[in-house]
Design a protein around this motif. Structure first.
Motif, short mmCIF file in Angstrom:
data_model
loop_
_atom_site.label_atom_id
_atom_site.label_comp_id
_atom_site.label_asym_id
_atom_site.label_seq_id
_atom_site.Cartn_x
_atom_site.Cartn_y
_atom_site.Cartn_z
N PHE B 280 -1.29 4.68 6.05
CA PHE B 280 -1.06 3.34 6.60
C PHE B 280 -0.86 2.34 5.45
O PHE B 280 0.09 1.56 5.43
CB PHE B 280 -2.26 2.93 7.46
CG PHE B 280 -2.08 1.65 8.22
CD1 PHE B 280 -1.54 1.64 9.50
CD2 PHE B 280 -2.47 0.43 7.66
CE1 PHE B 280 -1.39 0.45 10.21
CE2 PHE B 280 -2.31 -0.76 8.36
CZ PHE B 280 -1.78 -0.76 9.63
N ASP B 281 -1.76 2.43 4.47
CA ASP B 281 -1.72 1.52 3.34
C ASP B 281 -0.41 1.67 2.57
O ASP B 281 0.23 0.69 2.18
CB ASP B 281 -2.91 1.84 2.43
CG ASP B 281 -3.17 0.74 1.42
OD1 ASP B 281 -3.04 -0.44 1.80
OD2 ASP B 281 -3.49 1.06 0.27
N ARG B 282 -0.01 2.93 2.37
CA ARG B 282 1.23 3.21 1.64
C ARG B 282 2.43 2.62 2.38
O ARG B 282 3.27 1.91 1.78
CB ARG B 282 1.40 4.73 1.48
CG ARG B 282 2.74 5.15 0.89
CD ARG B 282 2.84 6.65 0.64
NE ARG B 282 2.59 7.50 1.80
CZ ARG B 282 3.48 7.75 2.78
NH1 ARG B 282 4.67 7.18 2.74
NH2 ARG B 282 3.16 8.54 3.78
N VAL B 283 2.52 2.84 3.67
CA VAL B 283 3.68 2.35 4.43
C VAL B 283 3.72 0.82 4.44
O VAL B 283 4.78 0.21 4.27
CB VAL B 283 3.69 2.91 5.87
CG1 VAL B 283 4.86 2.34 6.65
CG2 VAL B 283 3.76 4.44 5.84
N VAL B 284 2.54 0.20 4.60
CA VAL B 284 2.50 -1.26 4.57
C VAL B 284 3.05 -1.76 3.25
O VAL B 284 3.88 -2.68 3.20
CB VAL B 284 1.05 -1.78 4.80
CG1 VAL B 284 0.95 -3.27 4.49
CG2 VAL B 284 0.61 -1.50 6.23
N LYS B 285 2.63 -1.11 2.16
CA LYS B 285 3.10 -1.55 0.83
C LYS B 285 4.59 -1.31 0.66
O LYS B 285 5.30 -2.12 0.08
CB LYS B 285 2.29 -0.84 -0.27
CG LYS B 285 0.90 -1.45 -0.41
CD LYS B 285 0.02 -0.71 -1.39
CE LYS B 285 -1.33 -1.43 -1.53
NZ LYS B 285 -2.41 -0.51 -1.87
N GLU B 286 5.05 -0.18 1.19
CA GLU B 286 6.50 0.11 1.10
C GLU B 286 7.32 -0.92 1.86
O GLU B 286 8.36 -1.39 1.39
CB GLU B 286 6.78 1.52 1.63
CG GLU B 286 6.36 2.62 0.65
CD GLU B 286 6.34 4.01 1.28
OE1 GLU B 286 5.94 4.96 0.58
OE2 GLU B 286 6.71 4.14 2.47
N VAL B 287 6.84 -1.27 3.05
CA VAL B 287 7.59 -2.27 3.83
C VAL B 287 7.55 -3.62 3.14
O VAL B 287 8.55 -4.35 3.13
CB VAL B 287 7.04 -2.35 5.28
CG1 VAL B 287 7.68 -3.50 6.05
CG2 VAL B 287 7.29 -1.03 6.01
N LYS B 288 6.42 -3.95 2.53
CA LYS B 288 6.34 -5.21 1.77
C LYS B 288 7.36 -5.21 0.64
O LYS B 288 8.10 -6.19 0.45
CB LYS B 288 4.94 -5.37 1.17
CG LYS B 288 3.98 -6.08 2.08
CD LYS B 288 2.76 -6.54 1.27
CE LYS B 288 1.96 -7.53 2.09
NZ LYS B 288 0.79 -8.02 1.37
N GLU B 292 10.45 -7.70 -0.01
CA GLU B 292 10.62 -8.42 -1.26
C GLU B 292 12.02 -8.20 -1.79
O GLU B 292 12.71 -9.14 -2.21
CB GLU B 292 9.61 -7.91 -2.32
CG GLU B 292 8.14 -8.11 -1.99
CD GLU B 292 7.66 -9.55 -2.22
OE1 GLU B 292 8.47 -10.38 -2.64
OE2 GLU B 292 6.48 -9.82 -1.91
N GLN B 293 12.41 -6.92 -1.76
CA GLN B 293 13.71 -6.54 -2.30
C GLN B 293 14.85 -7.27 -1.59
O GLN B 293 15.86 -7.60 -2.18
CB GLN B 293 13.89 -5.04 -2.11
CG GLN B 293 14.50 -4.37 -3.32
CD GLN B 293 14.40 -2.85 -3.20
OE1 GLN B 293 14.16 -2.32 -2.10
NE2 GLN B 293 14.61 -2.15 -4.29
N GLY B 297 10.34 -11.64 1.23
CA GLY B 297 8.95 -11.26 1.01
C GLY B 297 7.95 -12.03 1.85
O GLY B 297 6.99 -11.46 2.38
N GLY B 298 8.17 -13.31 2.00
CA GLY B 298 7.21 -14.14 2.74
C GLY B 298 7.10 -13.79 4.21
O GLY B 298 6.12 -14.13 4.86
N GLU B 299 8.09 -13.08 4.73
CA GLU B 299 8.10 -12.85 6.17
C GLU B 299 7.09 -11.80 6.63
O GLU B 299 6.90 -11.60 7.82
CB GLU B 299 9.50 -12.41 6.62
CG GLU B 299 10.52 -13.52 6.52
CD GLU B 299 11.91 -13.05 6.93
OE1 GLU B 299 12.01 -12.31 7.93
OE2 GLU B 299 12.89 -13.41 6.25
N PHE B 300 6.50 -11.09 5.66
CA PHE B 300 5.52 -10.07 6.05
C PHE B 300 4.28 -10.18 5.16
O PHE B 300 4.31 -9.87 3.98
CB PHE B 300 6.15 -8.67 5.94
CG PHE B 300 5.21 -7.57 6.32
CD1 PHE B 300 4.50 -7.62 7.52
CD2 PHE B 300 5.01 -6.48 5.49
CE1 PHE B 300 3.63 -6.60 7.89
CE2 PHE B 300 4.13 -5.45 5.84
CZ PHE B 300 3.45 -5.52 7.04
#
Lengths: 532, 532
Positions: B280-288, B292-293, B297-300
């Motif tokens: 879960f943590d990994r996917v959240v970070k990937e989506v962040k 950003e890319q 970035g601010g939207e999540f």
């Protein structure tokens, strides 16, 4: 483990008063410590029977009842309700007063039809020749005609029928085409025109707006039968008798005074409002005498009238009715209990539209030395912030004595508080609200919110002739089975509130309460002896 | 006349503050004087469009929609909703946080099915050979099997199928009998098993108890697809992406930790809870990173988890989960936001049944130096004084941070007051409540009572995969069109409350609010420029 149990004990010790506090405003709890042992026993017995029936008769498969459950749609569930012990118990319960019923929709449609069939001179017309295809929408209109206008047109269902022409009732009935069911088919056609059936309420007309169209149409048919002097007086008599048989000891019907006259037996439309009141007064006295004669004098305290007209008038037109109401109050002070504006709140005018004449009405009462409280319909709506919902503000600001329906009241914290503090009772009509689609079943009715907020409530039947909820037993049934919290003591509090917030004078209220308490004690005994 | 007009003026002068007082607790009114001119204009514009659409698209005849009206049954009305401008506007609106959603019911069923079709090793079984007669009730169960257990059984719909034996997914699909619709029919069968259709909600299963049976059954099908490591991580990713696209900037899903492991791609059921959290943590970070890319970035802002298990455990069994939850919180303090017990409140155990372990949980947290607030489901019921209704007392006494559903909260004056005073927000799920038959339409939902009583509310979607209310736009739509009082400012207050009452820390909340306010201003601009 010992310390855990202590934690649980502490928790439970804090929990009980928290729950009690949440329920402390309920009106039955004001006198909870005065409940007799018998009441507590009967209450527990009724809860057991309710739970048992929820698991048996309400769980069984029933032909034509797709989803049976306690508190379900009344028109579908009625056939199950009448099989239950809880309904037997409700039928025996003393009900107190009936405070919200439209007189012209209080008597069983079959009874009215029997009266009409015995009355000479009644004619009937329809907008087009009756056929199987238009039977459901081509509604009959009735009128008693003076002998000079009597016709001999043979039939409504013959293709030669001229739309809109008056046919003698018995011609129409006797000649009703066999394809449409003959005489019996005609009777069914007329009764259907004056009642709402399940397919209409829960199928074809399943929104508030649509079912109101059907609802209003029933009055188009019934009014031509009721507004005839000899029928009207028998209609009142039957309303009173059937109410008494259901354990109601006082009634306060709304009478629609929109039409300035009704018809006499001679077919002349010349019976004025004051003659209606004389008639009403006479019948009330006759029924009282009849009850005295049977040794049941205490069971009927009396009846008063809430003068009503329809909220489609102009303010100028309303003035006439307000003056009429004052004149009647002066002549019949014991009969006129209040004033109301009726009709579909959502489609017709809001109270604020009439603010000028309504404020003037209060001034004129002072000048004439009379007191006619407003007893307004308000908030009979699903709207939130609509004109109909906002009628509640005006009803309360204008000093309404009670609120008719007040369905949307629970949305308004300040108004809920005001009703509790000032003792403005709400006339809650459970079955009416459900059939008119404000709530899909009793389970989603806002009544529990009112009860837990300590708002005084009287249960009422509204238009039982149209809905089939004669008396108050059915409405009490729906309320009792839709809540675990509600028990016999709750129902007793509702019945007592119906007396306390009625328009009886103090002497009448005392008499009524004394009768009620005696009947209530008898009722508890009979519950314990017959259903234990 | 002059004096009458004065009387009317006096009346109106008293009326306005009376209405204002009744509405003074509404949370949008706390900052009413801070509303920008743009917000007032946009609010008025939206009210005009709403009124116009109520009179046009909602008044027209629609094939297959018997009684269209704004706020109607969602599954039937959805095809009309998506035609409206109000829905376009809702889709653009920034929503704040999503605080009540069951993770395994957050992603479109078709999307999940596509993931499953790409995953090797999945097998399917049914309890009897599939036929046209049993298709609706003979539900598919899925499981990924280790290669040693792979089968080559050709079909589910052949009469030679041995009930309960596992068939490779693609065999079952490719060989699905043409009478049942072939491949397309199979896809439809699977999707129907994971969703509720209008005929079920409003016909065959039209009571709370019956629709819950159907609702629960959808999880029997979906769980075997979701609880596979590679699918689970893509499922989370899609949940996050689709939430962001709907204007949601933070999510706080409930994850059901009842099963102690999920399956790996190798068909072994050995992926433990801590591995779920790492995923879960990994996917959240990937989506962040992905956001950003894209320069968004601010939207999540992020996501946290409400640890949940089911309320059918014994108290002793629950102990294991409470300790598991504490251990996970210690290892992933930023991820675990709270604890809940889920499942049908009416059929399963009340909170009071678990009082011993729940009180112990609080003690154990102190010992371990962690803080895991309860965020309980409570009062998701039509009951009045039932165990389910009374869960509200225990949720509050146990210090719940928010209340999931709280459908029956409005019945409890003391609890309403407590929620307002202590800031206990209610996670209101309008469409879920309607499809699960707590309310027949949005018009009879108790939300307006909560709003007028100043209870903080966050709108939530609950189980959008089952109900079809993806994101929050549909829920906001239903709320906006069912009330005249509710306007854009009300929706803004709801969105802000979802941030304020989330489990984000103060820094995250500030960031989220700053993003929200910027997006809100952009939104008002776009409403005024595109819809005026």
């Amino acid at each position: 483990m010992a310390s855990q149990s202590a934690a649980v004990s502490d928790y439970l010790a804090a929990r009980a008063p928290f729950i009690e506090q949440d329920r402390s405003l309920r009106r039955e709890n004001r006198t909870a410590n005065l409940r007799s042992t018998k009441e507590i026993e009967a209450d527990q017995l009724v809860r057991r029977i309710r739970a048992q029936e929820a698991d048996t008769v309400w769980k069984e498969e029933h032909e034509d009842v797709a989803h049976p459950f306690p508190g379900m749609e009344f028109l579908t569930g009625k056939k199950i309700i009448i099989q239950t012990k809880i309904f037997q118990i409700m039928s025996k319960m003393p009900k107190g007063a009936l405070l919200h019923a439209h007189l012209d929709a209080t008597v069983n449609a079959e009874f009215l039809w029997d009266l009409a069939l015995k009355q000479p001179g009644i004619h009937v017309r329809v907008a087009q020749p009756l056929s199987a295809a238009n039977l459901a929408t081509n509604l009959p209109e009735f009128r008693i005609l003076p002998s000079s206008l009597h016709t001999d047109i043979p039939s409504l269902s013959d293709t030669s029928y001229t739309p809109g022409s008056w046919v003698p009732l018995h011609n129409a009935r006797d000649s009703f085409s066999t394809e449409l069911g003959g005489t019996e088919g005609f009777d069914k056609y007329v009764i259907s025109s004056m009642t709402i059936n399940p397919a209409e309420a829960y199928g074809t007309h399943n929104t508030v707006e649509k079912i109101w169209q059907k609802f209003i149409s029933t009055f188009i048919t019934s009014t031509g039968l009721i507004r005839i002097e000899p029928i009207f007086s028998e209609y009142i008599r039957q309303f009173l008798r059937s109410s008494i048989e259901d354990g109601i000891l006082y009634v306060e019907p709304r009478i629609n005074f929109l039409y300035k006259n009704m018809w006499g037996a001679d077919g002349q439309e010349n019976i004025s409002h004051r003659e209606w009141l004389i008639m009403f007064d006479r019948v009330v006295k006759e029924v009282k005498a009849e009850m005295e004669q049977k040794g049941r004098g205490g069971e009927f305290i009396g009846a008063k009238i809430i003068y009503s007209t329809i909220r489609f008038l102009t303010p100028a037109e309303l003035d006439w009715y307000l003056e009429d109401c004052i004149a009647l109050k002066k002549e019949f002070p014991q009969l006129i209990a209040g004033f109301d504006l009726v009709g579909d709140e959502a489609q017709l005018r809001p109270l604020i539209y009439y603010i000028e004449p309504l404020l003037k009405f209060r001034e004129r009462q002072k000048e004439e030395g009379v007191d006619i409280p407003f007893i307004f319909h308000a908030g009979e709506t699903l709207g939130d912030g609509t004109e109909t919902d906002m009628n509640l503000y005006d009803a309360i600001l204008l000093g309404t004595k009670r609120i008719g329906h007040g369905f949307s009241l629970v949305k308004h914290p300040k108004l809920v508080e005001t009703c509790r503090q000032k003792g403005i009772a709400v006339e809650v009509c459970p079955i009416s609200n459900e059939i008119l689609r404000l709530t899909s079943s009793m389970l989603t009715h806002p009544l529990p919110v009112l009860l837990n907020n300590g708002v005084p409530v009287a249960l009422c039947s509204d238009d039982p002739a149209v809905f089939g909820n004669m008396g108050l037993s059915f409405d009490y049934y729906q309320v009792l089975v839709a809540s675990e919290l509600t028990g016999l003591s709750t129902l007793g509090a509702l019945a007592r509130d119906s007396i306390e917030f009625s328009s009886m004078d103090e002497r009448e209220k005392s008499a009524a309460l004394a009768v009620f308490e005696r009947k209530w004690a008898e009722f508890l005994n009979s519950v314990l002896s017959e259903f234990a």
